[in-house]
Structures are given as C-alpha cells and as structure tokens.
Motif scaffolding. Structure first.
Motif, PDB file in Angstrom:
ATOM      1  N   ILE A 271       0.836  -1.200   0.000  1.00  0.00           N
ATOM      2  CA  ILE A 271       0.000   0.000   0.000  1.00  0.00           C
ATOM      3  C   ILE A 271       0.869   1.248   0.000  1.00  0.00           C
ATOM      4  CG2 ILE A 271      -1.745   1.274   1.304  1.00  0.00           C
ATOM      5  CD1 ILE A 271      -2.702  -1.538   2.303  1.00  0.00           C
ATOM      6  N   LYS A 272       0.665   2.081  -1.001  1.00  0.00           N
ATOM      7  CA  LYS A 272       1.445   3.312  -1.125  1.00  0.00           C
ATOM      8  C   LYS A 272       0.909   4.361  -0.153  1.00  0.00           C
ATOM      9  CE  LYS A 272       2.751   2.263  -5.772  1.00  0.00           C
ATOM     10  NZ  LYS A 272       2.590   2.440  -7.177  1.00  0.00           N
TER      11      LYS A 272
ATOM     12  N   ASP B  69       0.013   7.409  -0.333  1.00  0.00           N
ATOM     13  CA  ASP B  69      -1.057   8.328  -0.728  1.00  0.00           C
ATOM     14  C   ASP B  69      -2.345   7.619  -1.143  1.00  0.00           C
ATOM     15  OD1 ASP B  69       0.089   7.250  -3.025  1.00  0.00           O
ATOM     16  OD2 ASP B  69      -0.144   9.085  -4.190  1.00  0.00           O
ATOM     17  N   TRP B  70      -2.410   6.320  -0.971  1.00  0.00           N
ATOM     18  CA  TRP B  70      -3.584   5.567  -1.413  1.00  0.00           C
ATOM     19  C   TRP B  70      -4.798   5.789  -0.531  1.00  0.00           C
ATOM     20  CZ3 TRP B  70      -2.235  -0.084  -3.195  1.00  0.00           C
ATOM     21  CH2 TRP B  70      -1.593  -0.017  -4.437  1.00  0.00           C
ATOM     22  N   THR B  71      -5.959   5.809  -1.174  1.00  0.00           N
ATOM     23  CA  THR B  71      -7.237   5.796  -0.473  1.00  0.00           C
ATOM     24  C   THR B  71      -7.619   4.338  -0.256  1.00  0.00           C
ATOM     25  OG1 THR B  71      -7.953   7.887  -1.432  1.00  0.00           O
ATOM     26  CG2 THR B  71      -9.694   6.385  -0.665  1.00  0.00           C
TER      27      THR B  71
ATOM     28  N   HIS C  57      -4.171   7.561   5.893  1.00  0.00           N
ATOM     29  CA  HIS C  57      -4.852   7.250   4.635  1.00  0.00           C
ATOM     30  C   HIS C  57      -6.304   7.704   4.692  1.00  0.00           C
ATOM     31  CE1 HIS C  57      -1.815   4.601   2.828  1.00  0.00           C
ATOM     32  NE2 HIS C  57      -1.557   4.202   4.059  1.00  0.00           N
TER      33      HIS C  57
ATOM     34  N   ASP D 277      -7.955   3.141  -3.969  1.00  0.00           N
ATOM     35  CA  ASP D 277      -6.834   2.570  -4.709  1.00  0.00           C
ATOM     36  C   ASP D 277      -6.708   1.086  -4.396  1.00  0.00           C
ATOM     37  OD1 ASP D 277      -5.532   5.021  -5.952  1.00  0.00           O
ATOM     38  OD2 ASP D 277      -5.658   5.609  -3.848  1.00  0.00           O
ATOM     39  N   ILE D 278      -7.117   0.725  -3.196  1.00  0.00           N
ATOM     40  CA  ILE D 278      -7.166  -0.670  -2.774  1.00  0.00           C
ATOM     41  C   ILE D 278      -8.486  -0.854  -2.046  1.00  0.00           C
ATOM     42  CG2 ILE D 278      -5.938  -0.259  -0.588  1.00  0.00           C
ATOM     43  CD1 ILE D 278      -4.605  -3.058  -1.062  1.00  0.00           C
TER      44      ILE D 278
ATOM     45  N   THR E 213      -7.949  -0.593  -9.370  1.00  0.00           N
ATOM     46  CA  THR E 213      -8.062  -0.788  -7.923  1.00  0.00           C
ATOM     47  C   THR E 213      -7.720  -2.224  -7.556  1.00  0.00           C
ATOM     48  OG1 THR E 213      -9.751   0.932  -7.716  1.00  0.00           O
ATOM     49  CG2 THR E 213      -9.639  -0.682  -5.947  1.00  0.00           C
TER      50      THR E 213
END
Length: 190
Positions: free
Chosen positions: A42-43, A45-47, A72, A120-121, A153
């Motif tokens: 998980i990066k 900046d990911w939502t 996040h 994003d995930i 996603t």
C-alpha cells in the motif's frame, strides 16, 4: 460442484456458526490491522476502501482505524437506493462512526454529504474464496460491477479461514481478487 445459490446458503450457515463461536470482543482484535506483507503493498497516498461489516462478516473496523491513524483516507460503500450503483465516500470517523447512517440495505454507510472517493485498494467481504483469488459474494454483483469499472483498484478479500473452498463456480462477470486475508493467512498476491 454445487450451484452458487446452494453454496451461498451453505457458506452463510458455516460463516454464522464460526463467527458466533468467536466472542464478539475478540472479533475486532483478530482483524485489528492487515498483515505486514499486505501493508507493504500500500502506497502512502492511497485511499483505502473498506466495508462496514454485516453480522458474521470478517470485521473491517480495525483496518479502518489502522489506516486512518496511518494518514490514509478511508472510504466505505454508499448506495442512494437499492437500485443505484455502489459508490464510495469518505469515512472520517472510524473510532466513533458518527459520520455514518443507515443505507437502503440496512448497513451503515457514509452520509449523503460525505465526499465521494475512489479507493486505490479495496477490502471486500465475501462468503467463500479459493487459493486462486476467486470470490463468492452475496449475489448482488455490486463489487463485481464496481471493480469492472475500476480495474486499477486492487481488490483484497477479508474472510474467516472456514470460508475457504477448493473450487468456486465463476462466471465471466466475476472479478478475481488480488489477495485474501484471513486470521491465519494471506493468500496471494496473485
């Protein structure tokens, strides 16, 4: 292989029996935060898309708190009506849940005034899964349609170990998961 409807009935009963045997105060501790290898994917900046667990589903509230504390944005599914498509909106209060209201399916969801977000995930609930990323959902197709429209996603299933099956009947519209997390194991990433 059994039909999807037969499997859904059997897996709901199995999941209910299993989850009922786990003391309620322990359920959230079991899924308090994602395993390290999953967190590494998980990066910053990911939502993070999650769900408000229905009774007997793998609880996702610990993950909501974990990711919120890590900075996040957290999003939950939201429906305007039973016939509307699923979208996602900000869940800004994972500790108190004061930003949630009952949606058309009786499940808590972000209020209509919450900001729309695209995960994003996405951590998804399920009735059954296999070790190749196939998922048996509730049958409404909401997650499959949303994931088909948002192929970038990553989709991660959350389940109890008892929900594993060797084979899951799939159809062309069924979206595969990128990984599945249970209390004892991480399947994938595939």
């Amino acid at each position: 292989m059994a039909s999807k409807s037969t499997l859904r009935r059997e897996m709901r009963a199995l999941r209910r029996e299993h989850a009922s045997a786990v003391p309620e105060n322990m359920r959230g501790l079991i899924f308090r935060h994602p395993p390290g290898p999953l967190r590494e994917l998980i990066k910053p900046d990911w939502t993070i898309g999650l769900y408000h667990a229905a009774e007997h589903e793998a609880p996702a509230s610990g993950y909501a708190r974990h990711f919120s504390e890590a900075g996040h944005p957290v999003a939950l599914p939201r429906f305007e009506s039973k016939d509307s498509p699923m979208d996602f909106a900000a869940h800004d209060d994972p500790f108190g849940e004061q930003d949630l209201e009952h949606g058309p399916f009786g499940i808590l969801q972000p209020a209509a005034s919450s900001i729309a977000l695209t995960p994003d995930i996405l951590f998804v609930p399920l009735l059954a899964f296999n070790d190749q990323g196939a998922r048996l959902g509730q049958g409404g197709g909401h997650y499959d349609r949303w994931l088909a429209d948002n192929p970038e996603t990553k989709a991660i299933g959350m389940a109890w170990d008892c929900q594993f099956l060797d084979q899951i009947p799939t159809e062309p519209h069924d979206m595969m998961l990128d990984a599945i997390v249970t209390p004892t194991r991480l399947y994938g990433p595939f």
